[in-house]
Each structure stands twice: as C-alpha cells, then as structure tokens.
Write a protein that holds these residues in place. Structure first.
Motif, PDB file in Angstrom:
ATOM      1  N   VAL A 139      25.201  17.543  22.992  1.00  0.00           N
ATOM      2  CA  VAL A 139      23.923  17.113  23.556  1.00  0.00           C
ATOM      3  C   VAL A 139      22.942  18.262  23.323  1.00  0.00           C
ATOM      4  CG1 VAL A 139      22.720  16.281  25.604  1.00  0.00           C
ATOM      5  CG2 VAL A 139      25.163  15.801  25.314  1.00  0.00           C
ATOM      6  N   LEU A 140      22.007  18.064  22.408  1.00  0.00           N
ATOM      7  CA  LEU A 140      21.055  19.107  22.032  1.00  0.00           C
ATOM      8  C   LEU A 140      19.669  18.761  22.566  1.00  0.00           C
ATOM      9  CD1 LEU A 140      20.237  21.648  20.373  1.00  0.00           C
ATOM     10  CD2 LEU A 140      19.895  20.099  18.420  1.00  0.00           C
ATOM     11  N   ALA A 152      18.093  16.203  13.223  1.00  0.00           N
ATOM     12  CA  ALA A 152      19.110  15.288  12.714  1.00  0.00           C
ATOM     13  C   ALA A 152      19.748  15.863  11.442  1.00  0.00           C
ATOM     14  CB  ALA A 152      18.502  13.914  12.436  1.00  0.00           C
ATOM     15  N   ALA A 153      18.913  16.416  10.564  1.00  0.00           N
ATOM     16  CA  ALA A 153      19.428  17.009   9.332  1.00  0.00           C
ATOM     17  C   ALA A 153      20.261  18.258   9.626  1.00  0.00           C
ATOM     18  CB  ALA A 153      18.276  17.352   8.393  1.00  0.00           C
ATOM     19  N   LEU A 154      19.836  19.066  10.582  1.00  0.00           N
ATOM     20  CA  LEU A 154      20.582  20.270  10.922  1.00  0.00           C
ATOM     21  C   LEU A 154      21.934  19.929  11.554  1.00  0.00           C
ATOM     22  CD1 LEU A 154      17.656  22.455  12.280  1.00  0.00           C
ATOM     23  CD2 LEU A 154      19.063  22.951  10.266  1.00  0.00           C
ATOM     24  N   LEU A 155      21.964  18.891  12.365  1.00  0.00           N
ATOM     25  CA  LEU A 155      23.233  18.464  12.956  1.00  0.00           C
ATOM     26  C   LEU A 155      24.185  17.960  11.875  1.00  0.00           C
ATOM     27  CD1 LEU A 155      21.769  16.687  16.104  1.00  0.00           C
ATOM     28  CD2 LEU A 155      23.238  18.724  16.118  1.00  0.00           C
ATOM     29  N   THR A 156      23.639  17.216  10.927  1.00  0.00           N
ATOM     30  CA  THR A 156      24.456  16.724   9.806  1.00  0.00           C
ATOM     31  C   THR A 156      24.987  17.889   8.979  1.00  0.00           C
ATOM     32  OG1 THR A 156      23.179  14.675   9.738  1.00  0.00           O
ATOM     33  CG2 THR A 156      24.451  15.240   7.772  1.00  0.00           C
ATOM     34  N   LEU A 197      28.322  17.368  11.834  1.00  0.00           N
ATOM     35  CA  LEU A 197      28.352  16.397  12.921  1.00  0.00           C
ATOM     36  C   LEU A 197      27.702  15.093  12.494  1.00  0.00           C
ATOM     37  CD1 LEU A 197      27.316  18.815  15.806  1.00  0.00           C
ATOM     38  CD2 LEU A 197      29.630  18.055  15.231  1.00  0.00           C
ATOM     39  N   THR A 198      27.965  14.055  13.233  1.00  0.00           N
ATOM     40  CA  THR A 198      27.337  12.756  12.992  1.00  0.00           C
ATOM     41  C   THR A 198      26.212  12.566  14.001  1.00  0.00           C
ATOM     42  OG1 THR A 198      29.404  11.800  12.194  1.00  0.00           O
ATOM     43  CG2 THR A 198      27.688  10.259  12.909  1.00  0.00           C
ATOM     44  N   LEU A 255      21.671  13.562  20.093  1.00  0.00           N
ATOM     45  CA  LEU A 255      23.083  13.374  20.401  1.00  0.00           C
ATOM     46  C   LEU A 255      23.870  13.281  19.109  1.00  0.00           C
ATOM     47  CD1 LEU A 255      24.777  13.017  22.975  1.00  0.00           C
ATOM     48  CD2 LEU A 255      24.455  10.555  22.758  1.00  0.00           C
ATOM     49  N   ALA A 256      24.970  14.030  19.045  1.00  0.00           N
ATOM     50  CA  ALA A 256      25.806  14.035  17.833  1.00  0.00           C
ATOM     51  C   ALA A 256      27.269  14.072  18.228  1.00  0.00           C
ATOM     52  CB  ALA A 256      25.461  15.227  16.953  1.00  0.00           C
ATOM     53  N   THR A 257      28.124  13.598  17.329  1.00  0.00           N
ATOM     54  CA  THR A 257      29.576  13.620  17.583  1.00  0.00           C
ATOM     55  C   THR A 257      30.291  14.254  16.401  1.00  0.00           C
ATOM     56  OG1 THR A 257      29.796  11.386  16.669  1.00  0.00           O
ATOM     57  CG2 THR A 257      29.548  11.588  19.064  1.00  0.00           C
TER      58      THR A 257
END
Length: 290
Positions: A151-152, A203-207, A211-212, A286-288
């Motif tokens: 949770v970012l 979103a790009a940094l999480l990817t 992470l998804t 939110l990422a998983t």
C-alpha cells in the motif's frame, strides 16, 4: 503531497520528526476516516494478513488502526525516530493491541530487511524521503511474501484550509503557499543522500520493482467549518510550518498576512476564524507480488 511540508528553507533535508511528534499524531488521528477507506481497499486484496509492516510508521496511529482492523495480524512499526516508536507502543497499549505490535528502530530502506518478510507493507508518505525511490521500492518488494500487498501513499492534492479571499491581504494566499511548498519539496528531494530524479509514474515504478499494479485511487477527507478544536490546531500547525518553509519565497505582504493568521490575539487569525476547514486528498497505489 497533501498538507505535508518538507524541510526548512535553510536546510531542506533536516526535519526534526521527534519535535513534530504531537503534530504527526494529531494529523493521523484527524485523517483516520481516510485511513479507514484505504484499509477497506486493502482488505479486498489481502483479507487475512498474518504480518503487516508499517514502514515509516511515525507515532503508530496507522499501525494501531491496522492491528485493530486485522486482529489475526502481527504489526511491525518501523521508524528511524525512537521517540515516535515510544508513542506507538504507548498507543498500542491503550488500544489493547500491544501484544500484537512490535517496533523496529531503523531508517528506510534498511528497515525493510530489519522488519523481515511481510504479507502487507504499508508505505505511507515515506518513500519521498528516500533518495533512490526506485531502489527502495525494489527492496520493499523483496520483503513481501508471494501474494503480499504493498500500500503506497504518494501524491494527492495540496490540502485546503481557507477560502481564496479571506478579507485580509491579497487573495490567493494558499495557492502561493502551495507553490512555495512545491519548491521546498524539490529542494528537499535534491538534497537527499543518493538522490535520483524519477518521473513520478508510480504504476510504472511498482511494475519495475516486480510488482503487479492493482489500481490507484484518490481518497477524500472533507471537514467543513466550523471545525473542532483538534482540526483547528492542526491547521495552525500546518500553516506555521508552511510559513517557515516558504519564508524566503513569499512577499512581505504575504508574510505579514501569515503573521496575522497565526497570531492568537488577532480576531482574523486561524485561532478564531469560523471559515477554517480541512479539505484534503490522498492518492493510494495498491500493488501485489506474484
């Protein structure tokens, strides 16, 4: 950035978190309805986490809220300020969740490893205080278990506390304060150890961290006037810090208006005005982990 102010106009990286402990705790308490919305989103993704790490926990208001929301979970509050972790421990005891909350004195990103593996990592308004955000997210991802959730909290709009025209000074003061705060934030980021410029495409940094990206949503906190005294005290504290951060960039007229707003003896001040309110947003990513 919500209503966070960053650094000091003489030393942009120096923030005395322990001196700000009461202010941080009060803010988190006021923002509790917004936090509850985010926790419900998390519950839909990870309904029964066994271990939650609150990275950059501060005084533990959110750590304790997570412990209450997930009674089966151990919560680890990670922070680099020992006095804030003492507040977290005391709060957990008052709330009856002390047996499930432990603290970890560590700065980020090293604190991810020290806290250990987690089903959930809550990273609330802490990543932007790390020079290399991309590397920090990758380190964070390494310590999520498969199926775990991050949770970012980063982004949102500047909080609003007053109408555009307040009857003293030139209209639009809050917009000018916001612009000065953006400059201070940029200076704070640039002065951090190992600072790297990064496009804030979360979103790009999480990817990129492996992470998804599940989704991004912005949550609203709307507290119209007249506000309770706790909220008024929060607005005074935020404005006091903004004045400090922006002092070198504002006109003498704007500084004089701020001094009136902060003077308890002035009937036009924030201490007495009936039109003080709090309108704030927080963007949550939110990422998983597969």
């Amino acid at each position: 950035m919500g209503d966070h102010q960053h650094g000091h106009h003489h030393d942009p990286t120096h923030i005395d978190w322990e001196a700000m402990s009461e202010t941080l705790e009060r803010r988190a308490e006021i923002y509790a309805p917004l936090t509850a919305q985010i926790i419900e989103r998390l519950r839909a993704v990870r309904p029964e986490p066994r271990r939650i790490v609150d990275a950059g926990s501060g005084p533990g208001v959110i750590s304790c809220a997570l412990a209450e929301a997930f009674p089966q979970a151990e919560v680890v509050a990670v922070d680099g300020a020992g006095a804030l972790l003492e507040r977290a421990t005391a709060r957990a005891g008052r709330m009856g969740v002390g047996s499930r909350l432990r603290t970890c004195l560590a700065d980020l990103p090293e604190g991810f490893a020290e806290a250990g593996e987690a089903d959930v990592i809550w990273l609330g308004l802490a990543l932007h205080h790390i020079g290399d955000q991309r590397a920090a997210l990758a380190e964070c991802a390494r310590h999520l278990v498969p199926g775990g959730a991050l949770v970012l909290l980063e982004g949102g709009l500047p909080a609003r506390h007053l109408p555009r025209d307040i009857g003293i000074g030139r209209p639009g003061l809050q917009a000018r304060l916001d612009a000065a705060n953006e400059e201070a934030f940029t200076a704070m980021r640039a002065a951090l150890p190992g600072a790297k410029d990064e496009v804030e495409d979360w979103a790009a940094l999480l990817t990129a961290a492996g992470l998804t990206h599940v989704g991004t949503r912005t949550h609203l906190l709307d507290l119209p006037g007249p506000v309770p005294e706790q909220v008024r005290a929060h607005v005074v504290a935020v404005t006091t810090r903004l004045r400090d951060v922006a002092a070198d960039q504002l006109s003498p007229d704007d500084l004089a208006t701020l001094d009136r707003l902060l003077d308890p003896s002035d009937k036009e001040s924030l201490h007495h005005r009936p039109d003080v309110f709090l309108l704030a947003t927080q963007t949550v990513h939110l990422a998983t982990k597969a």
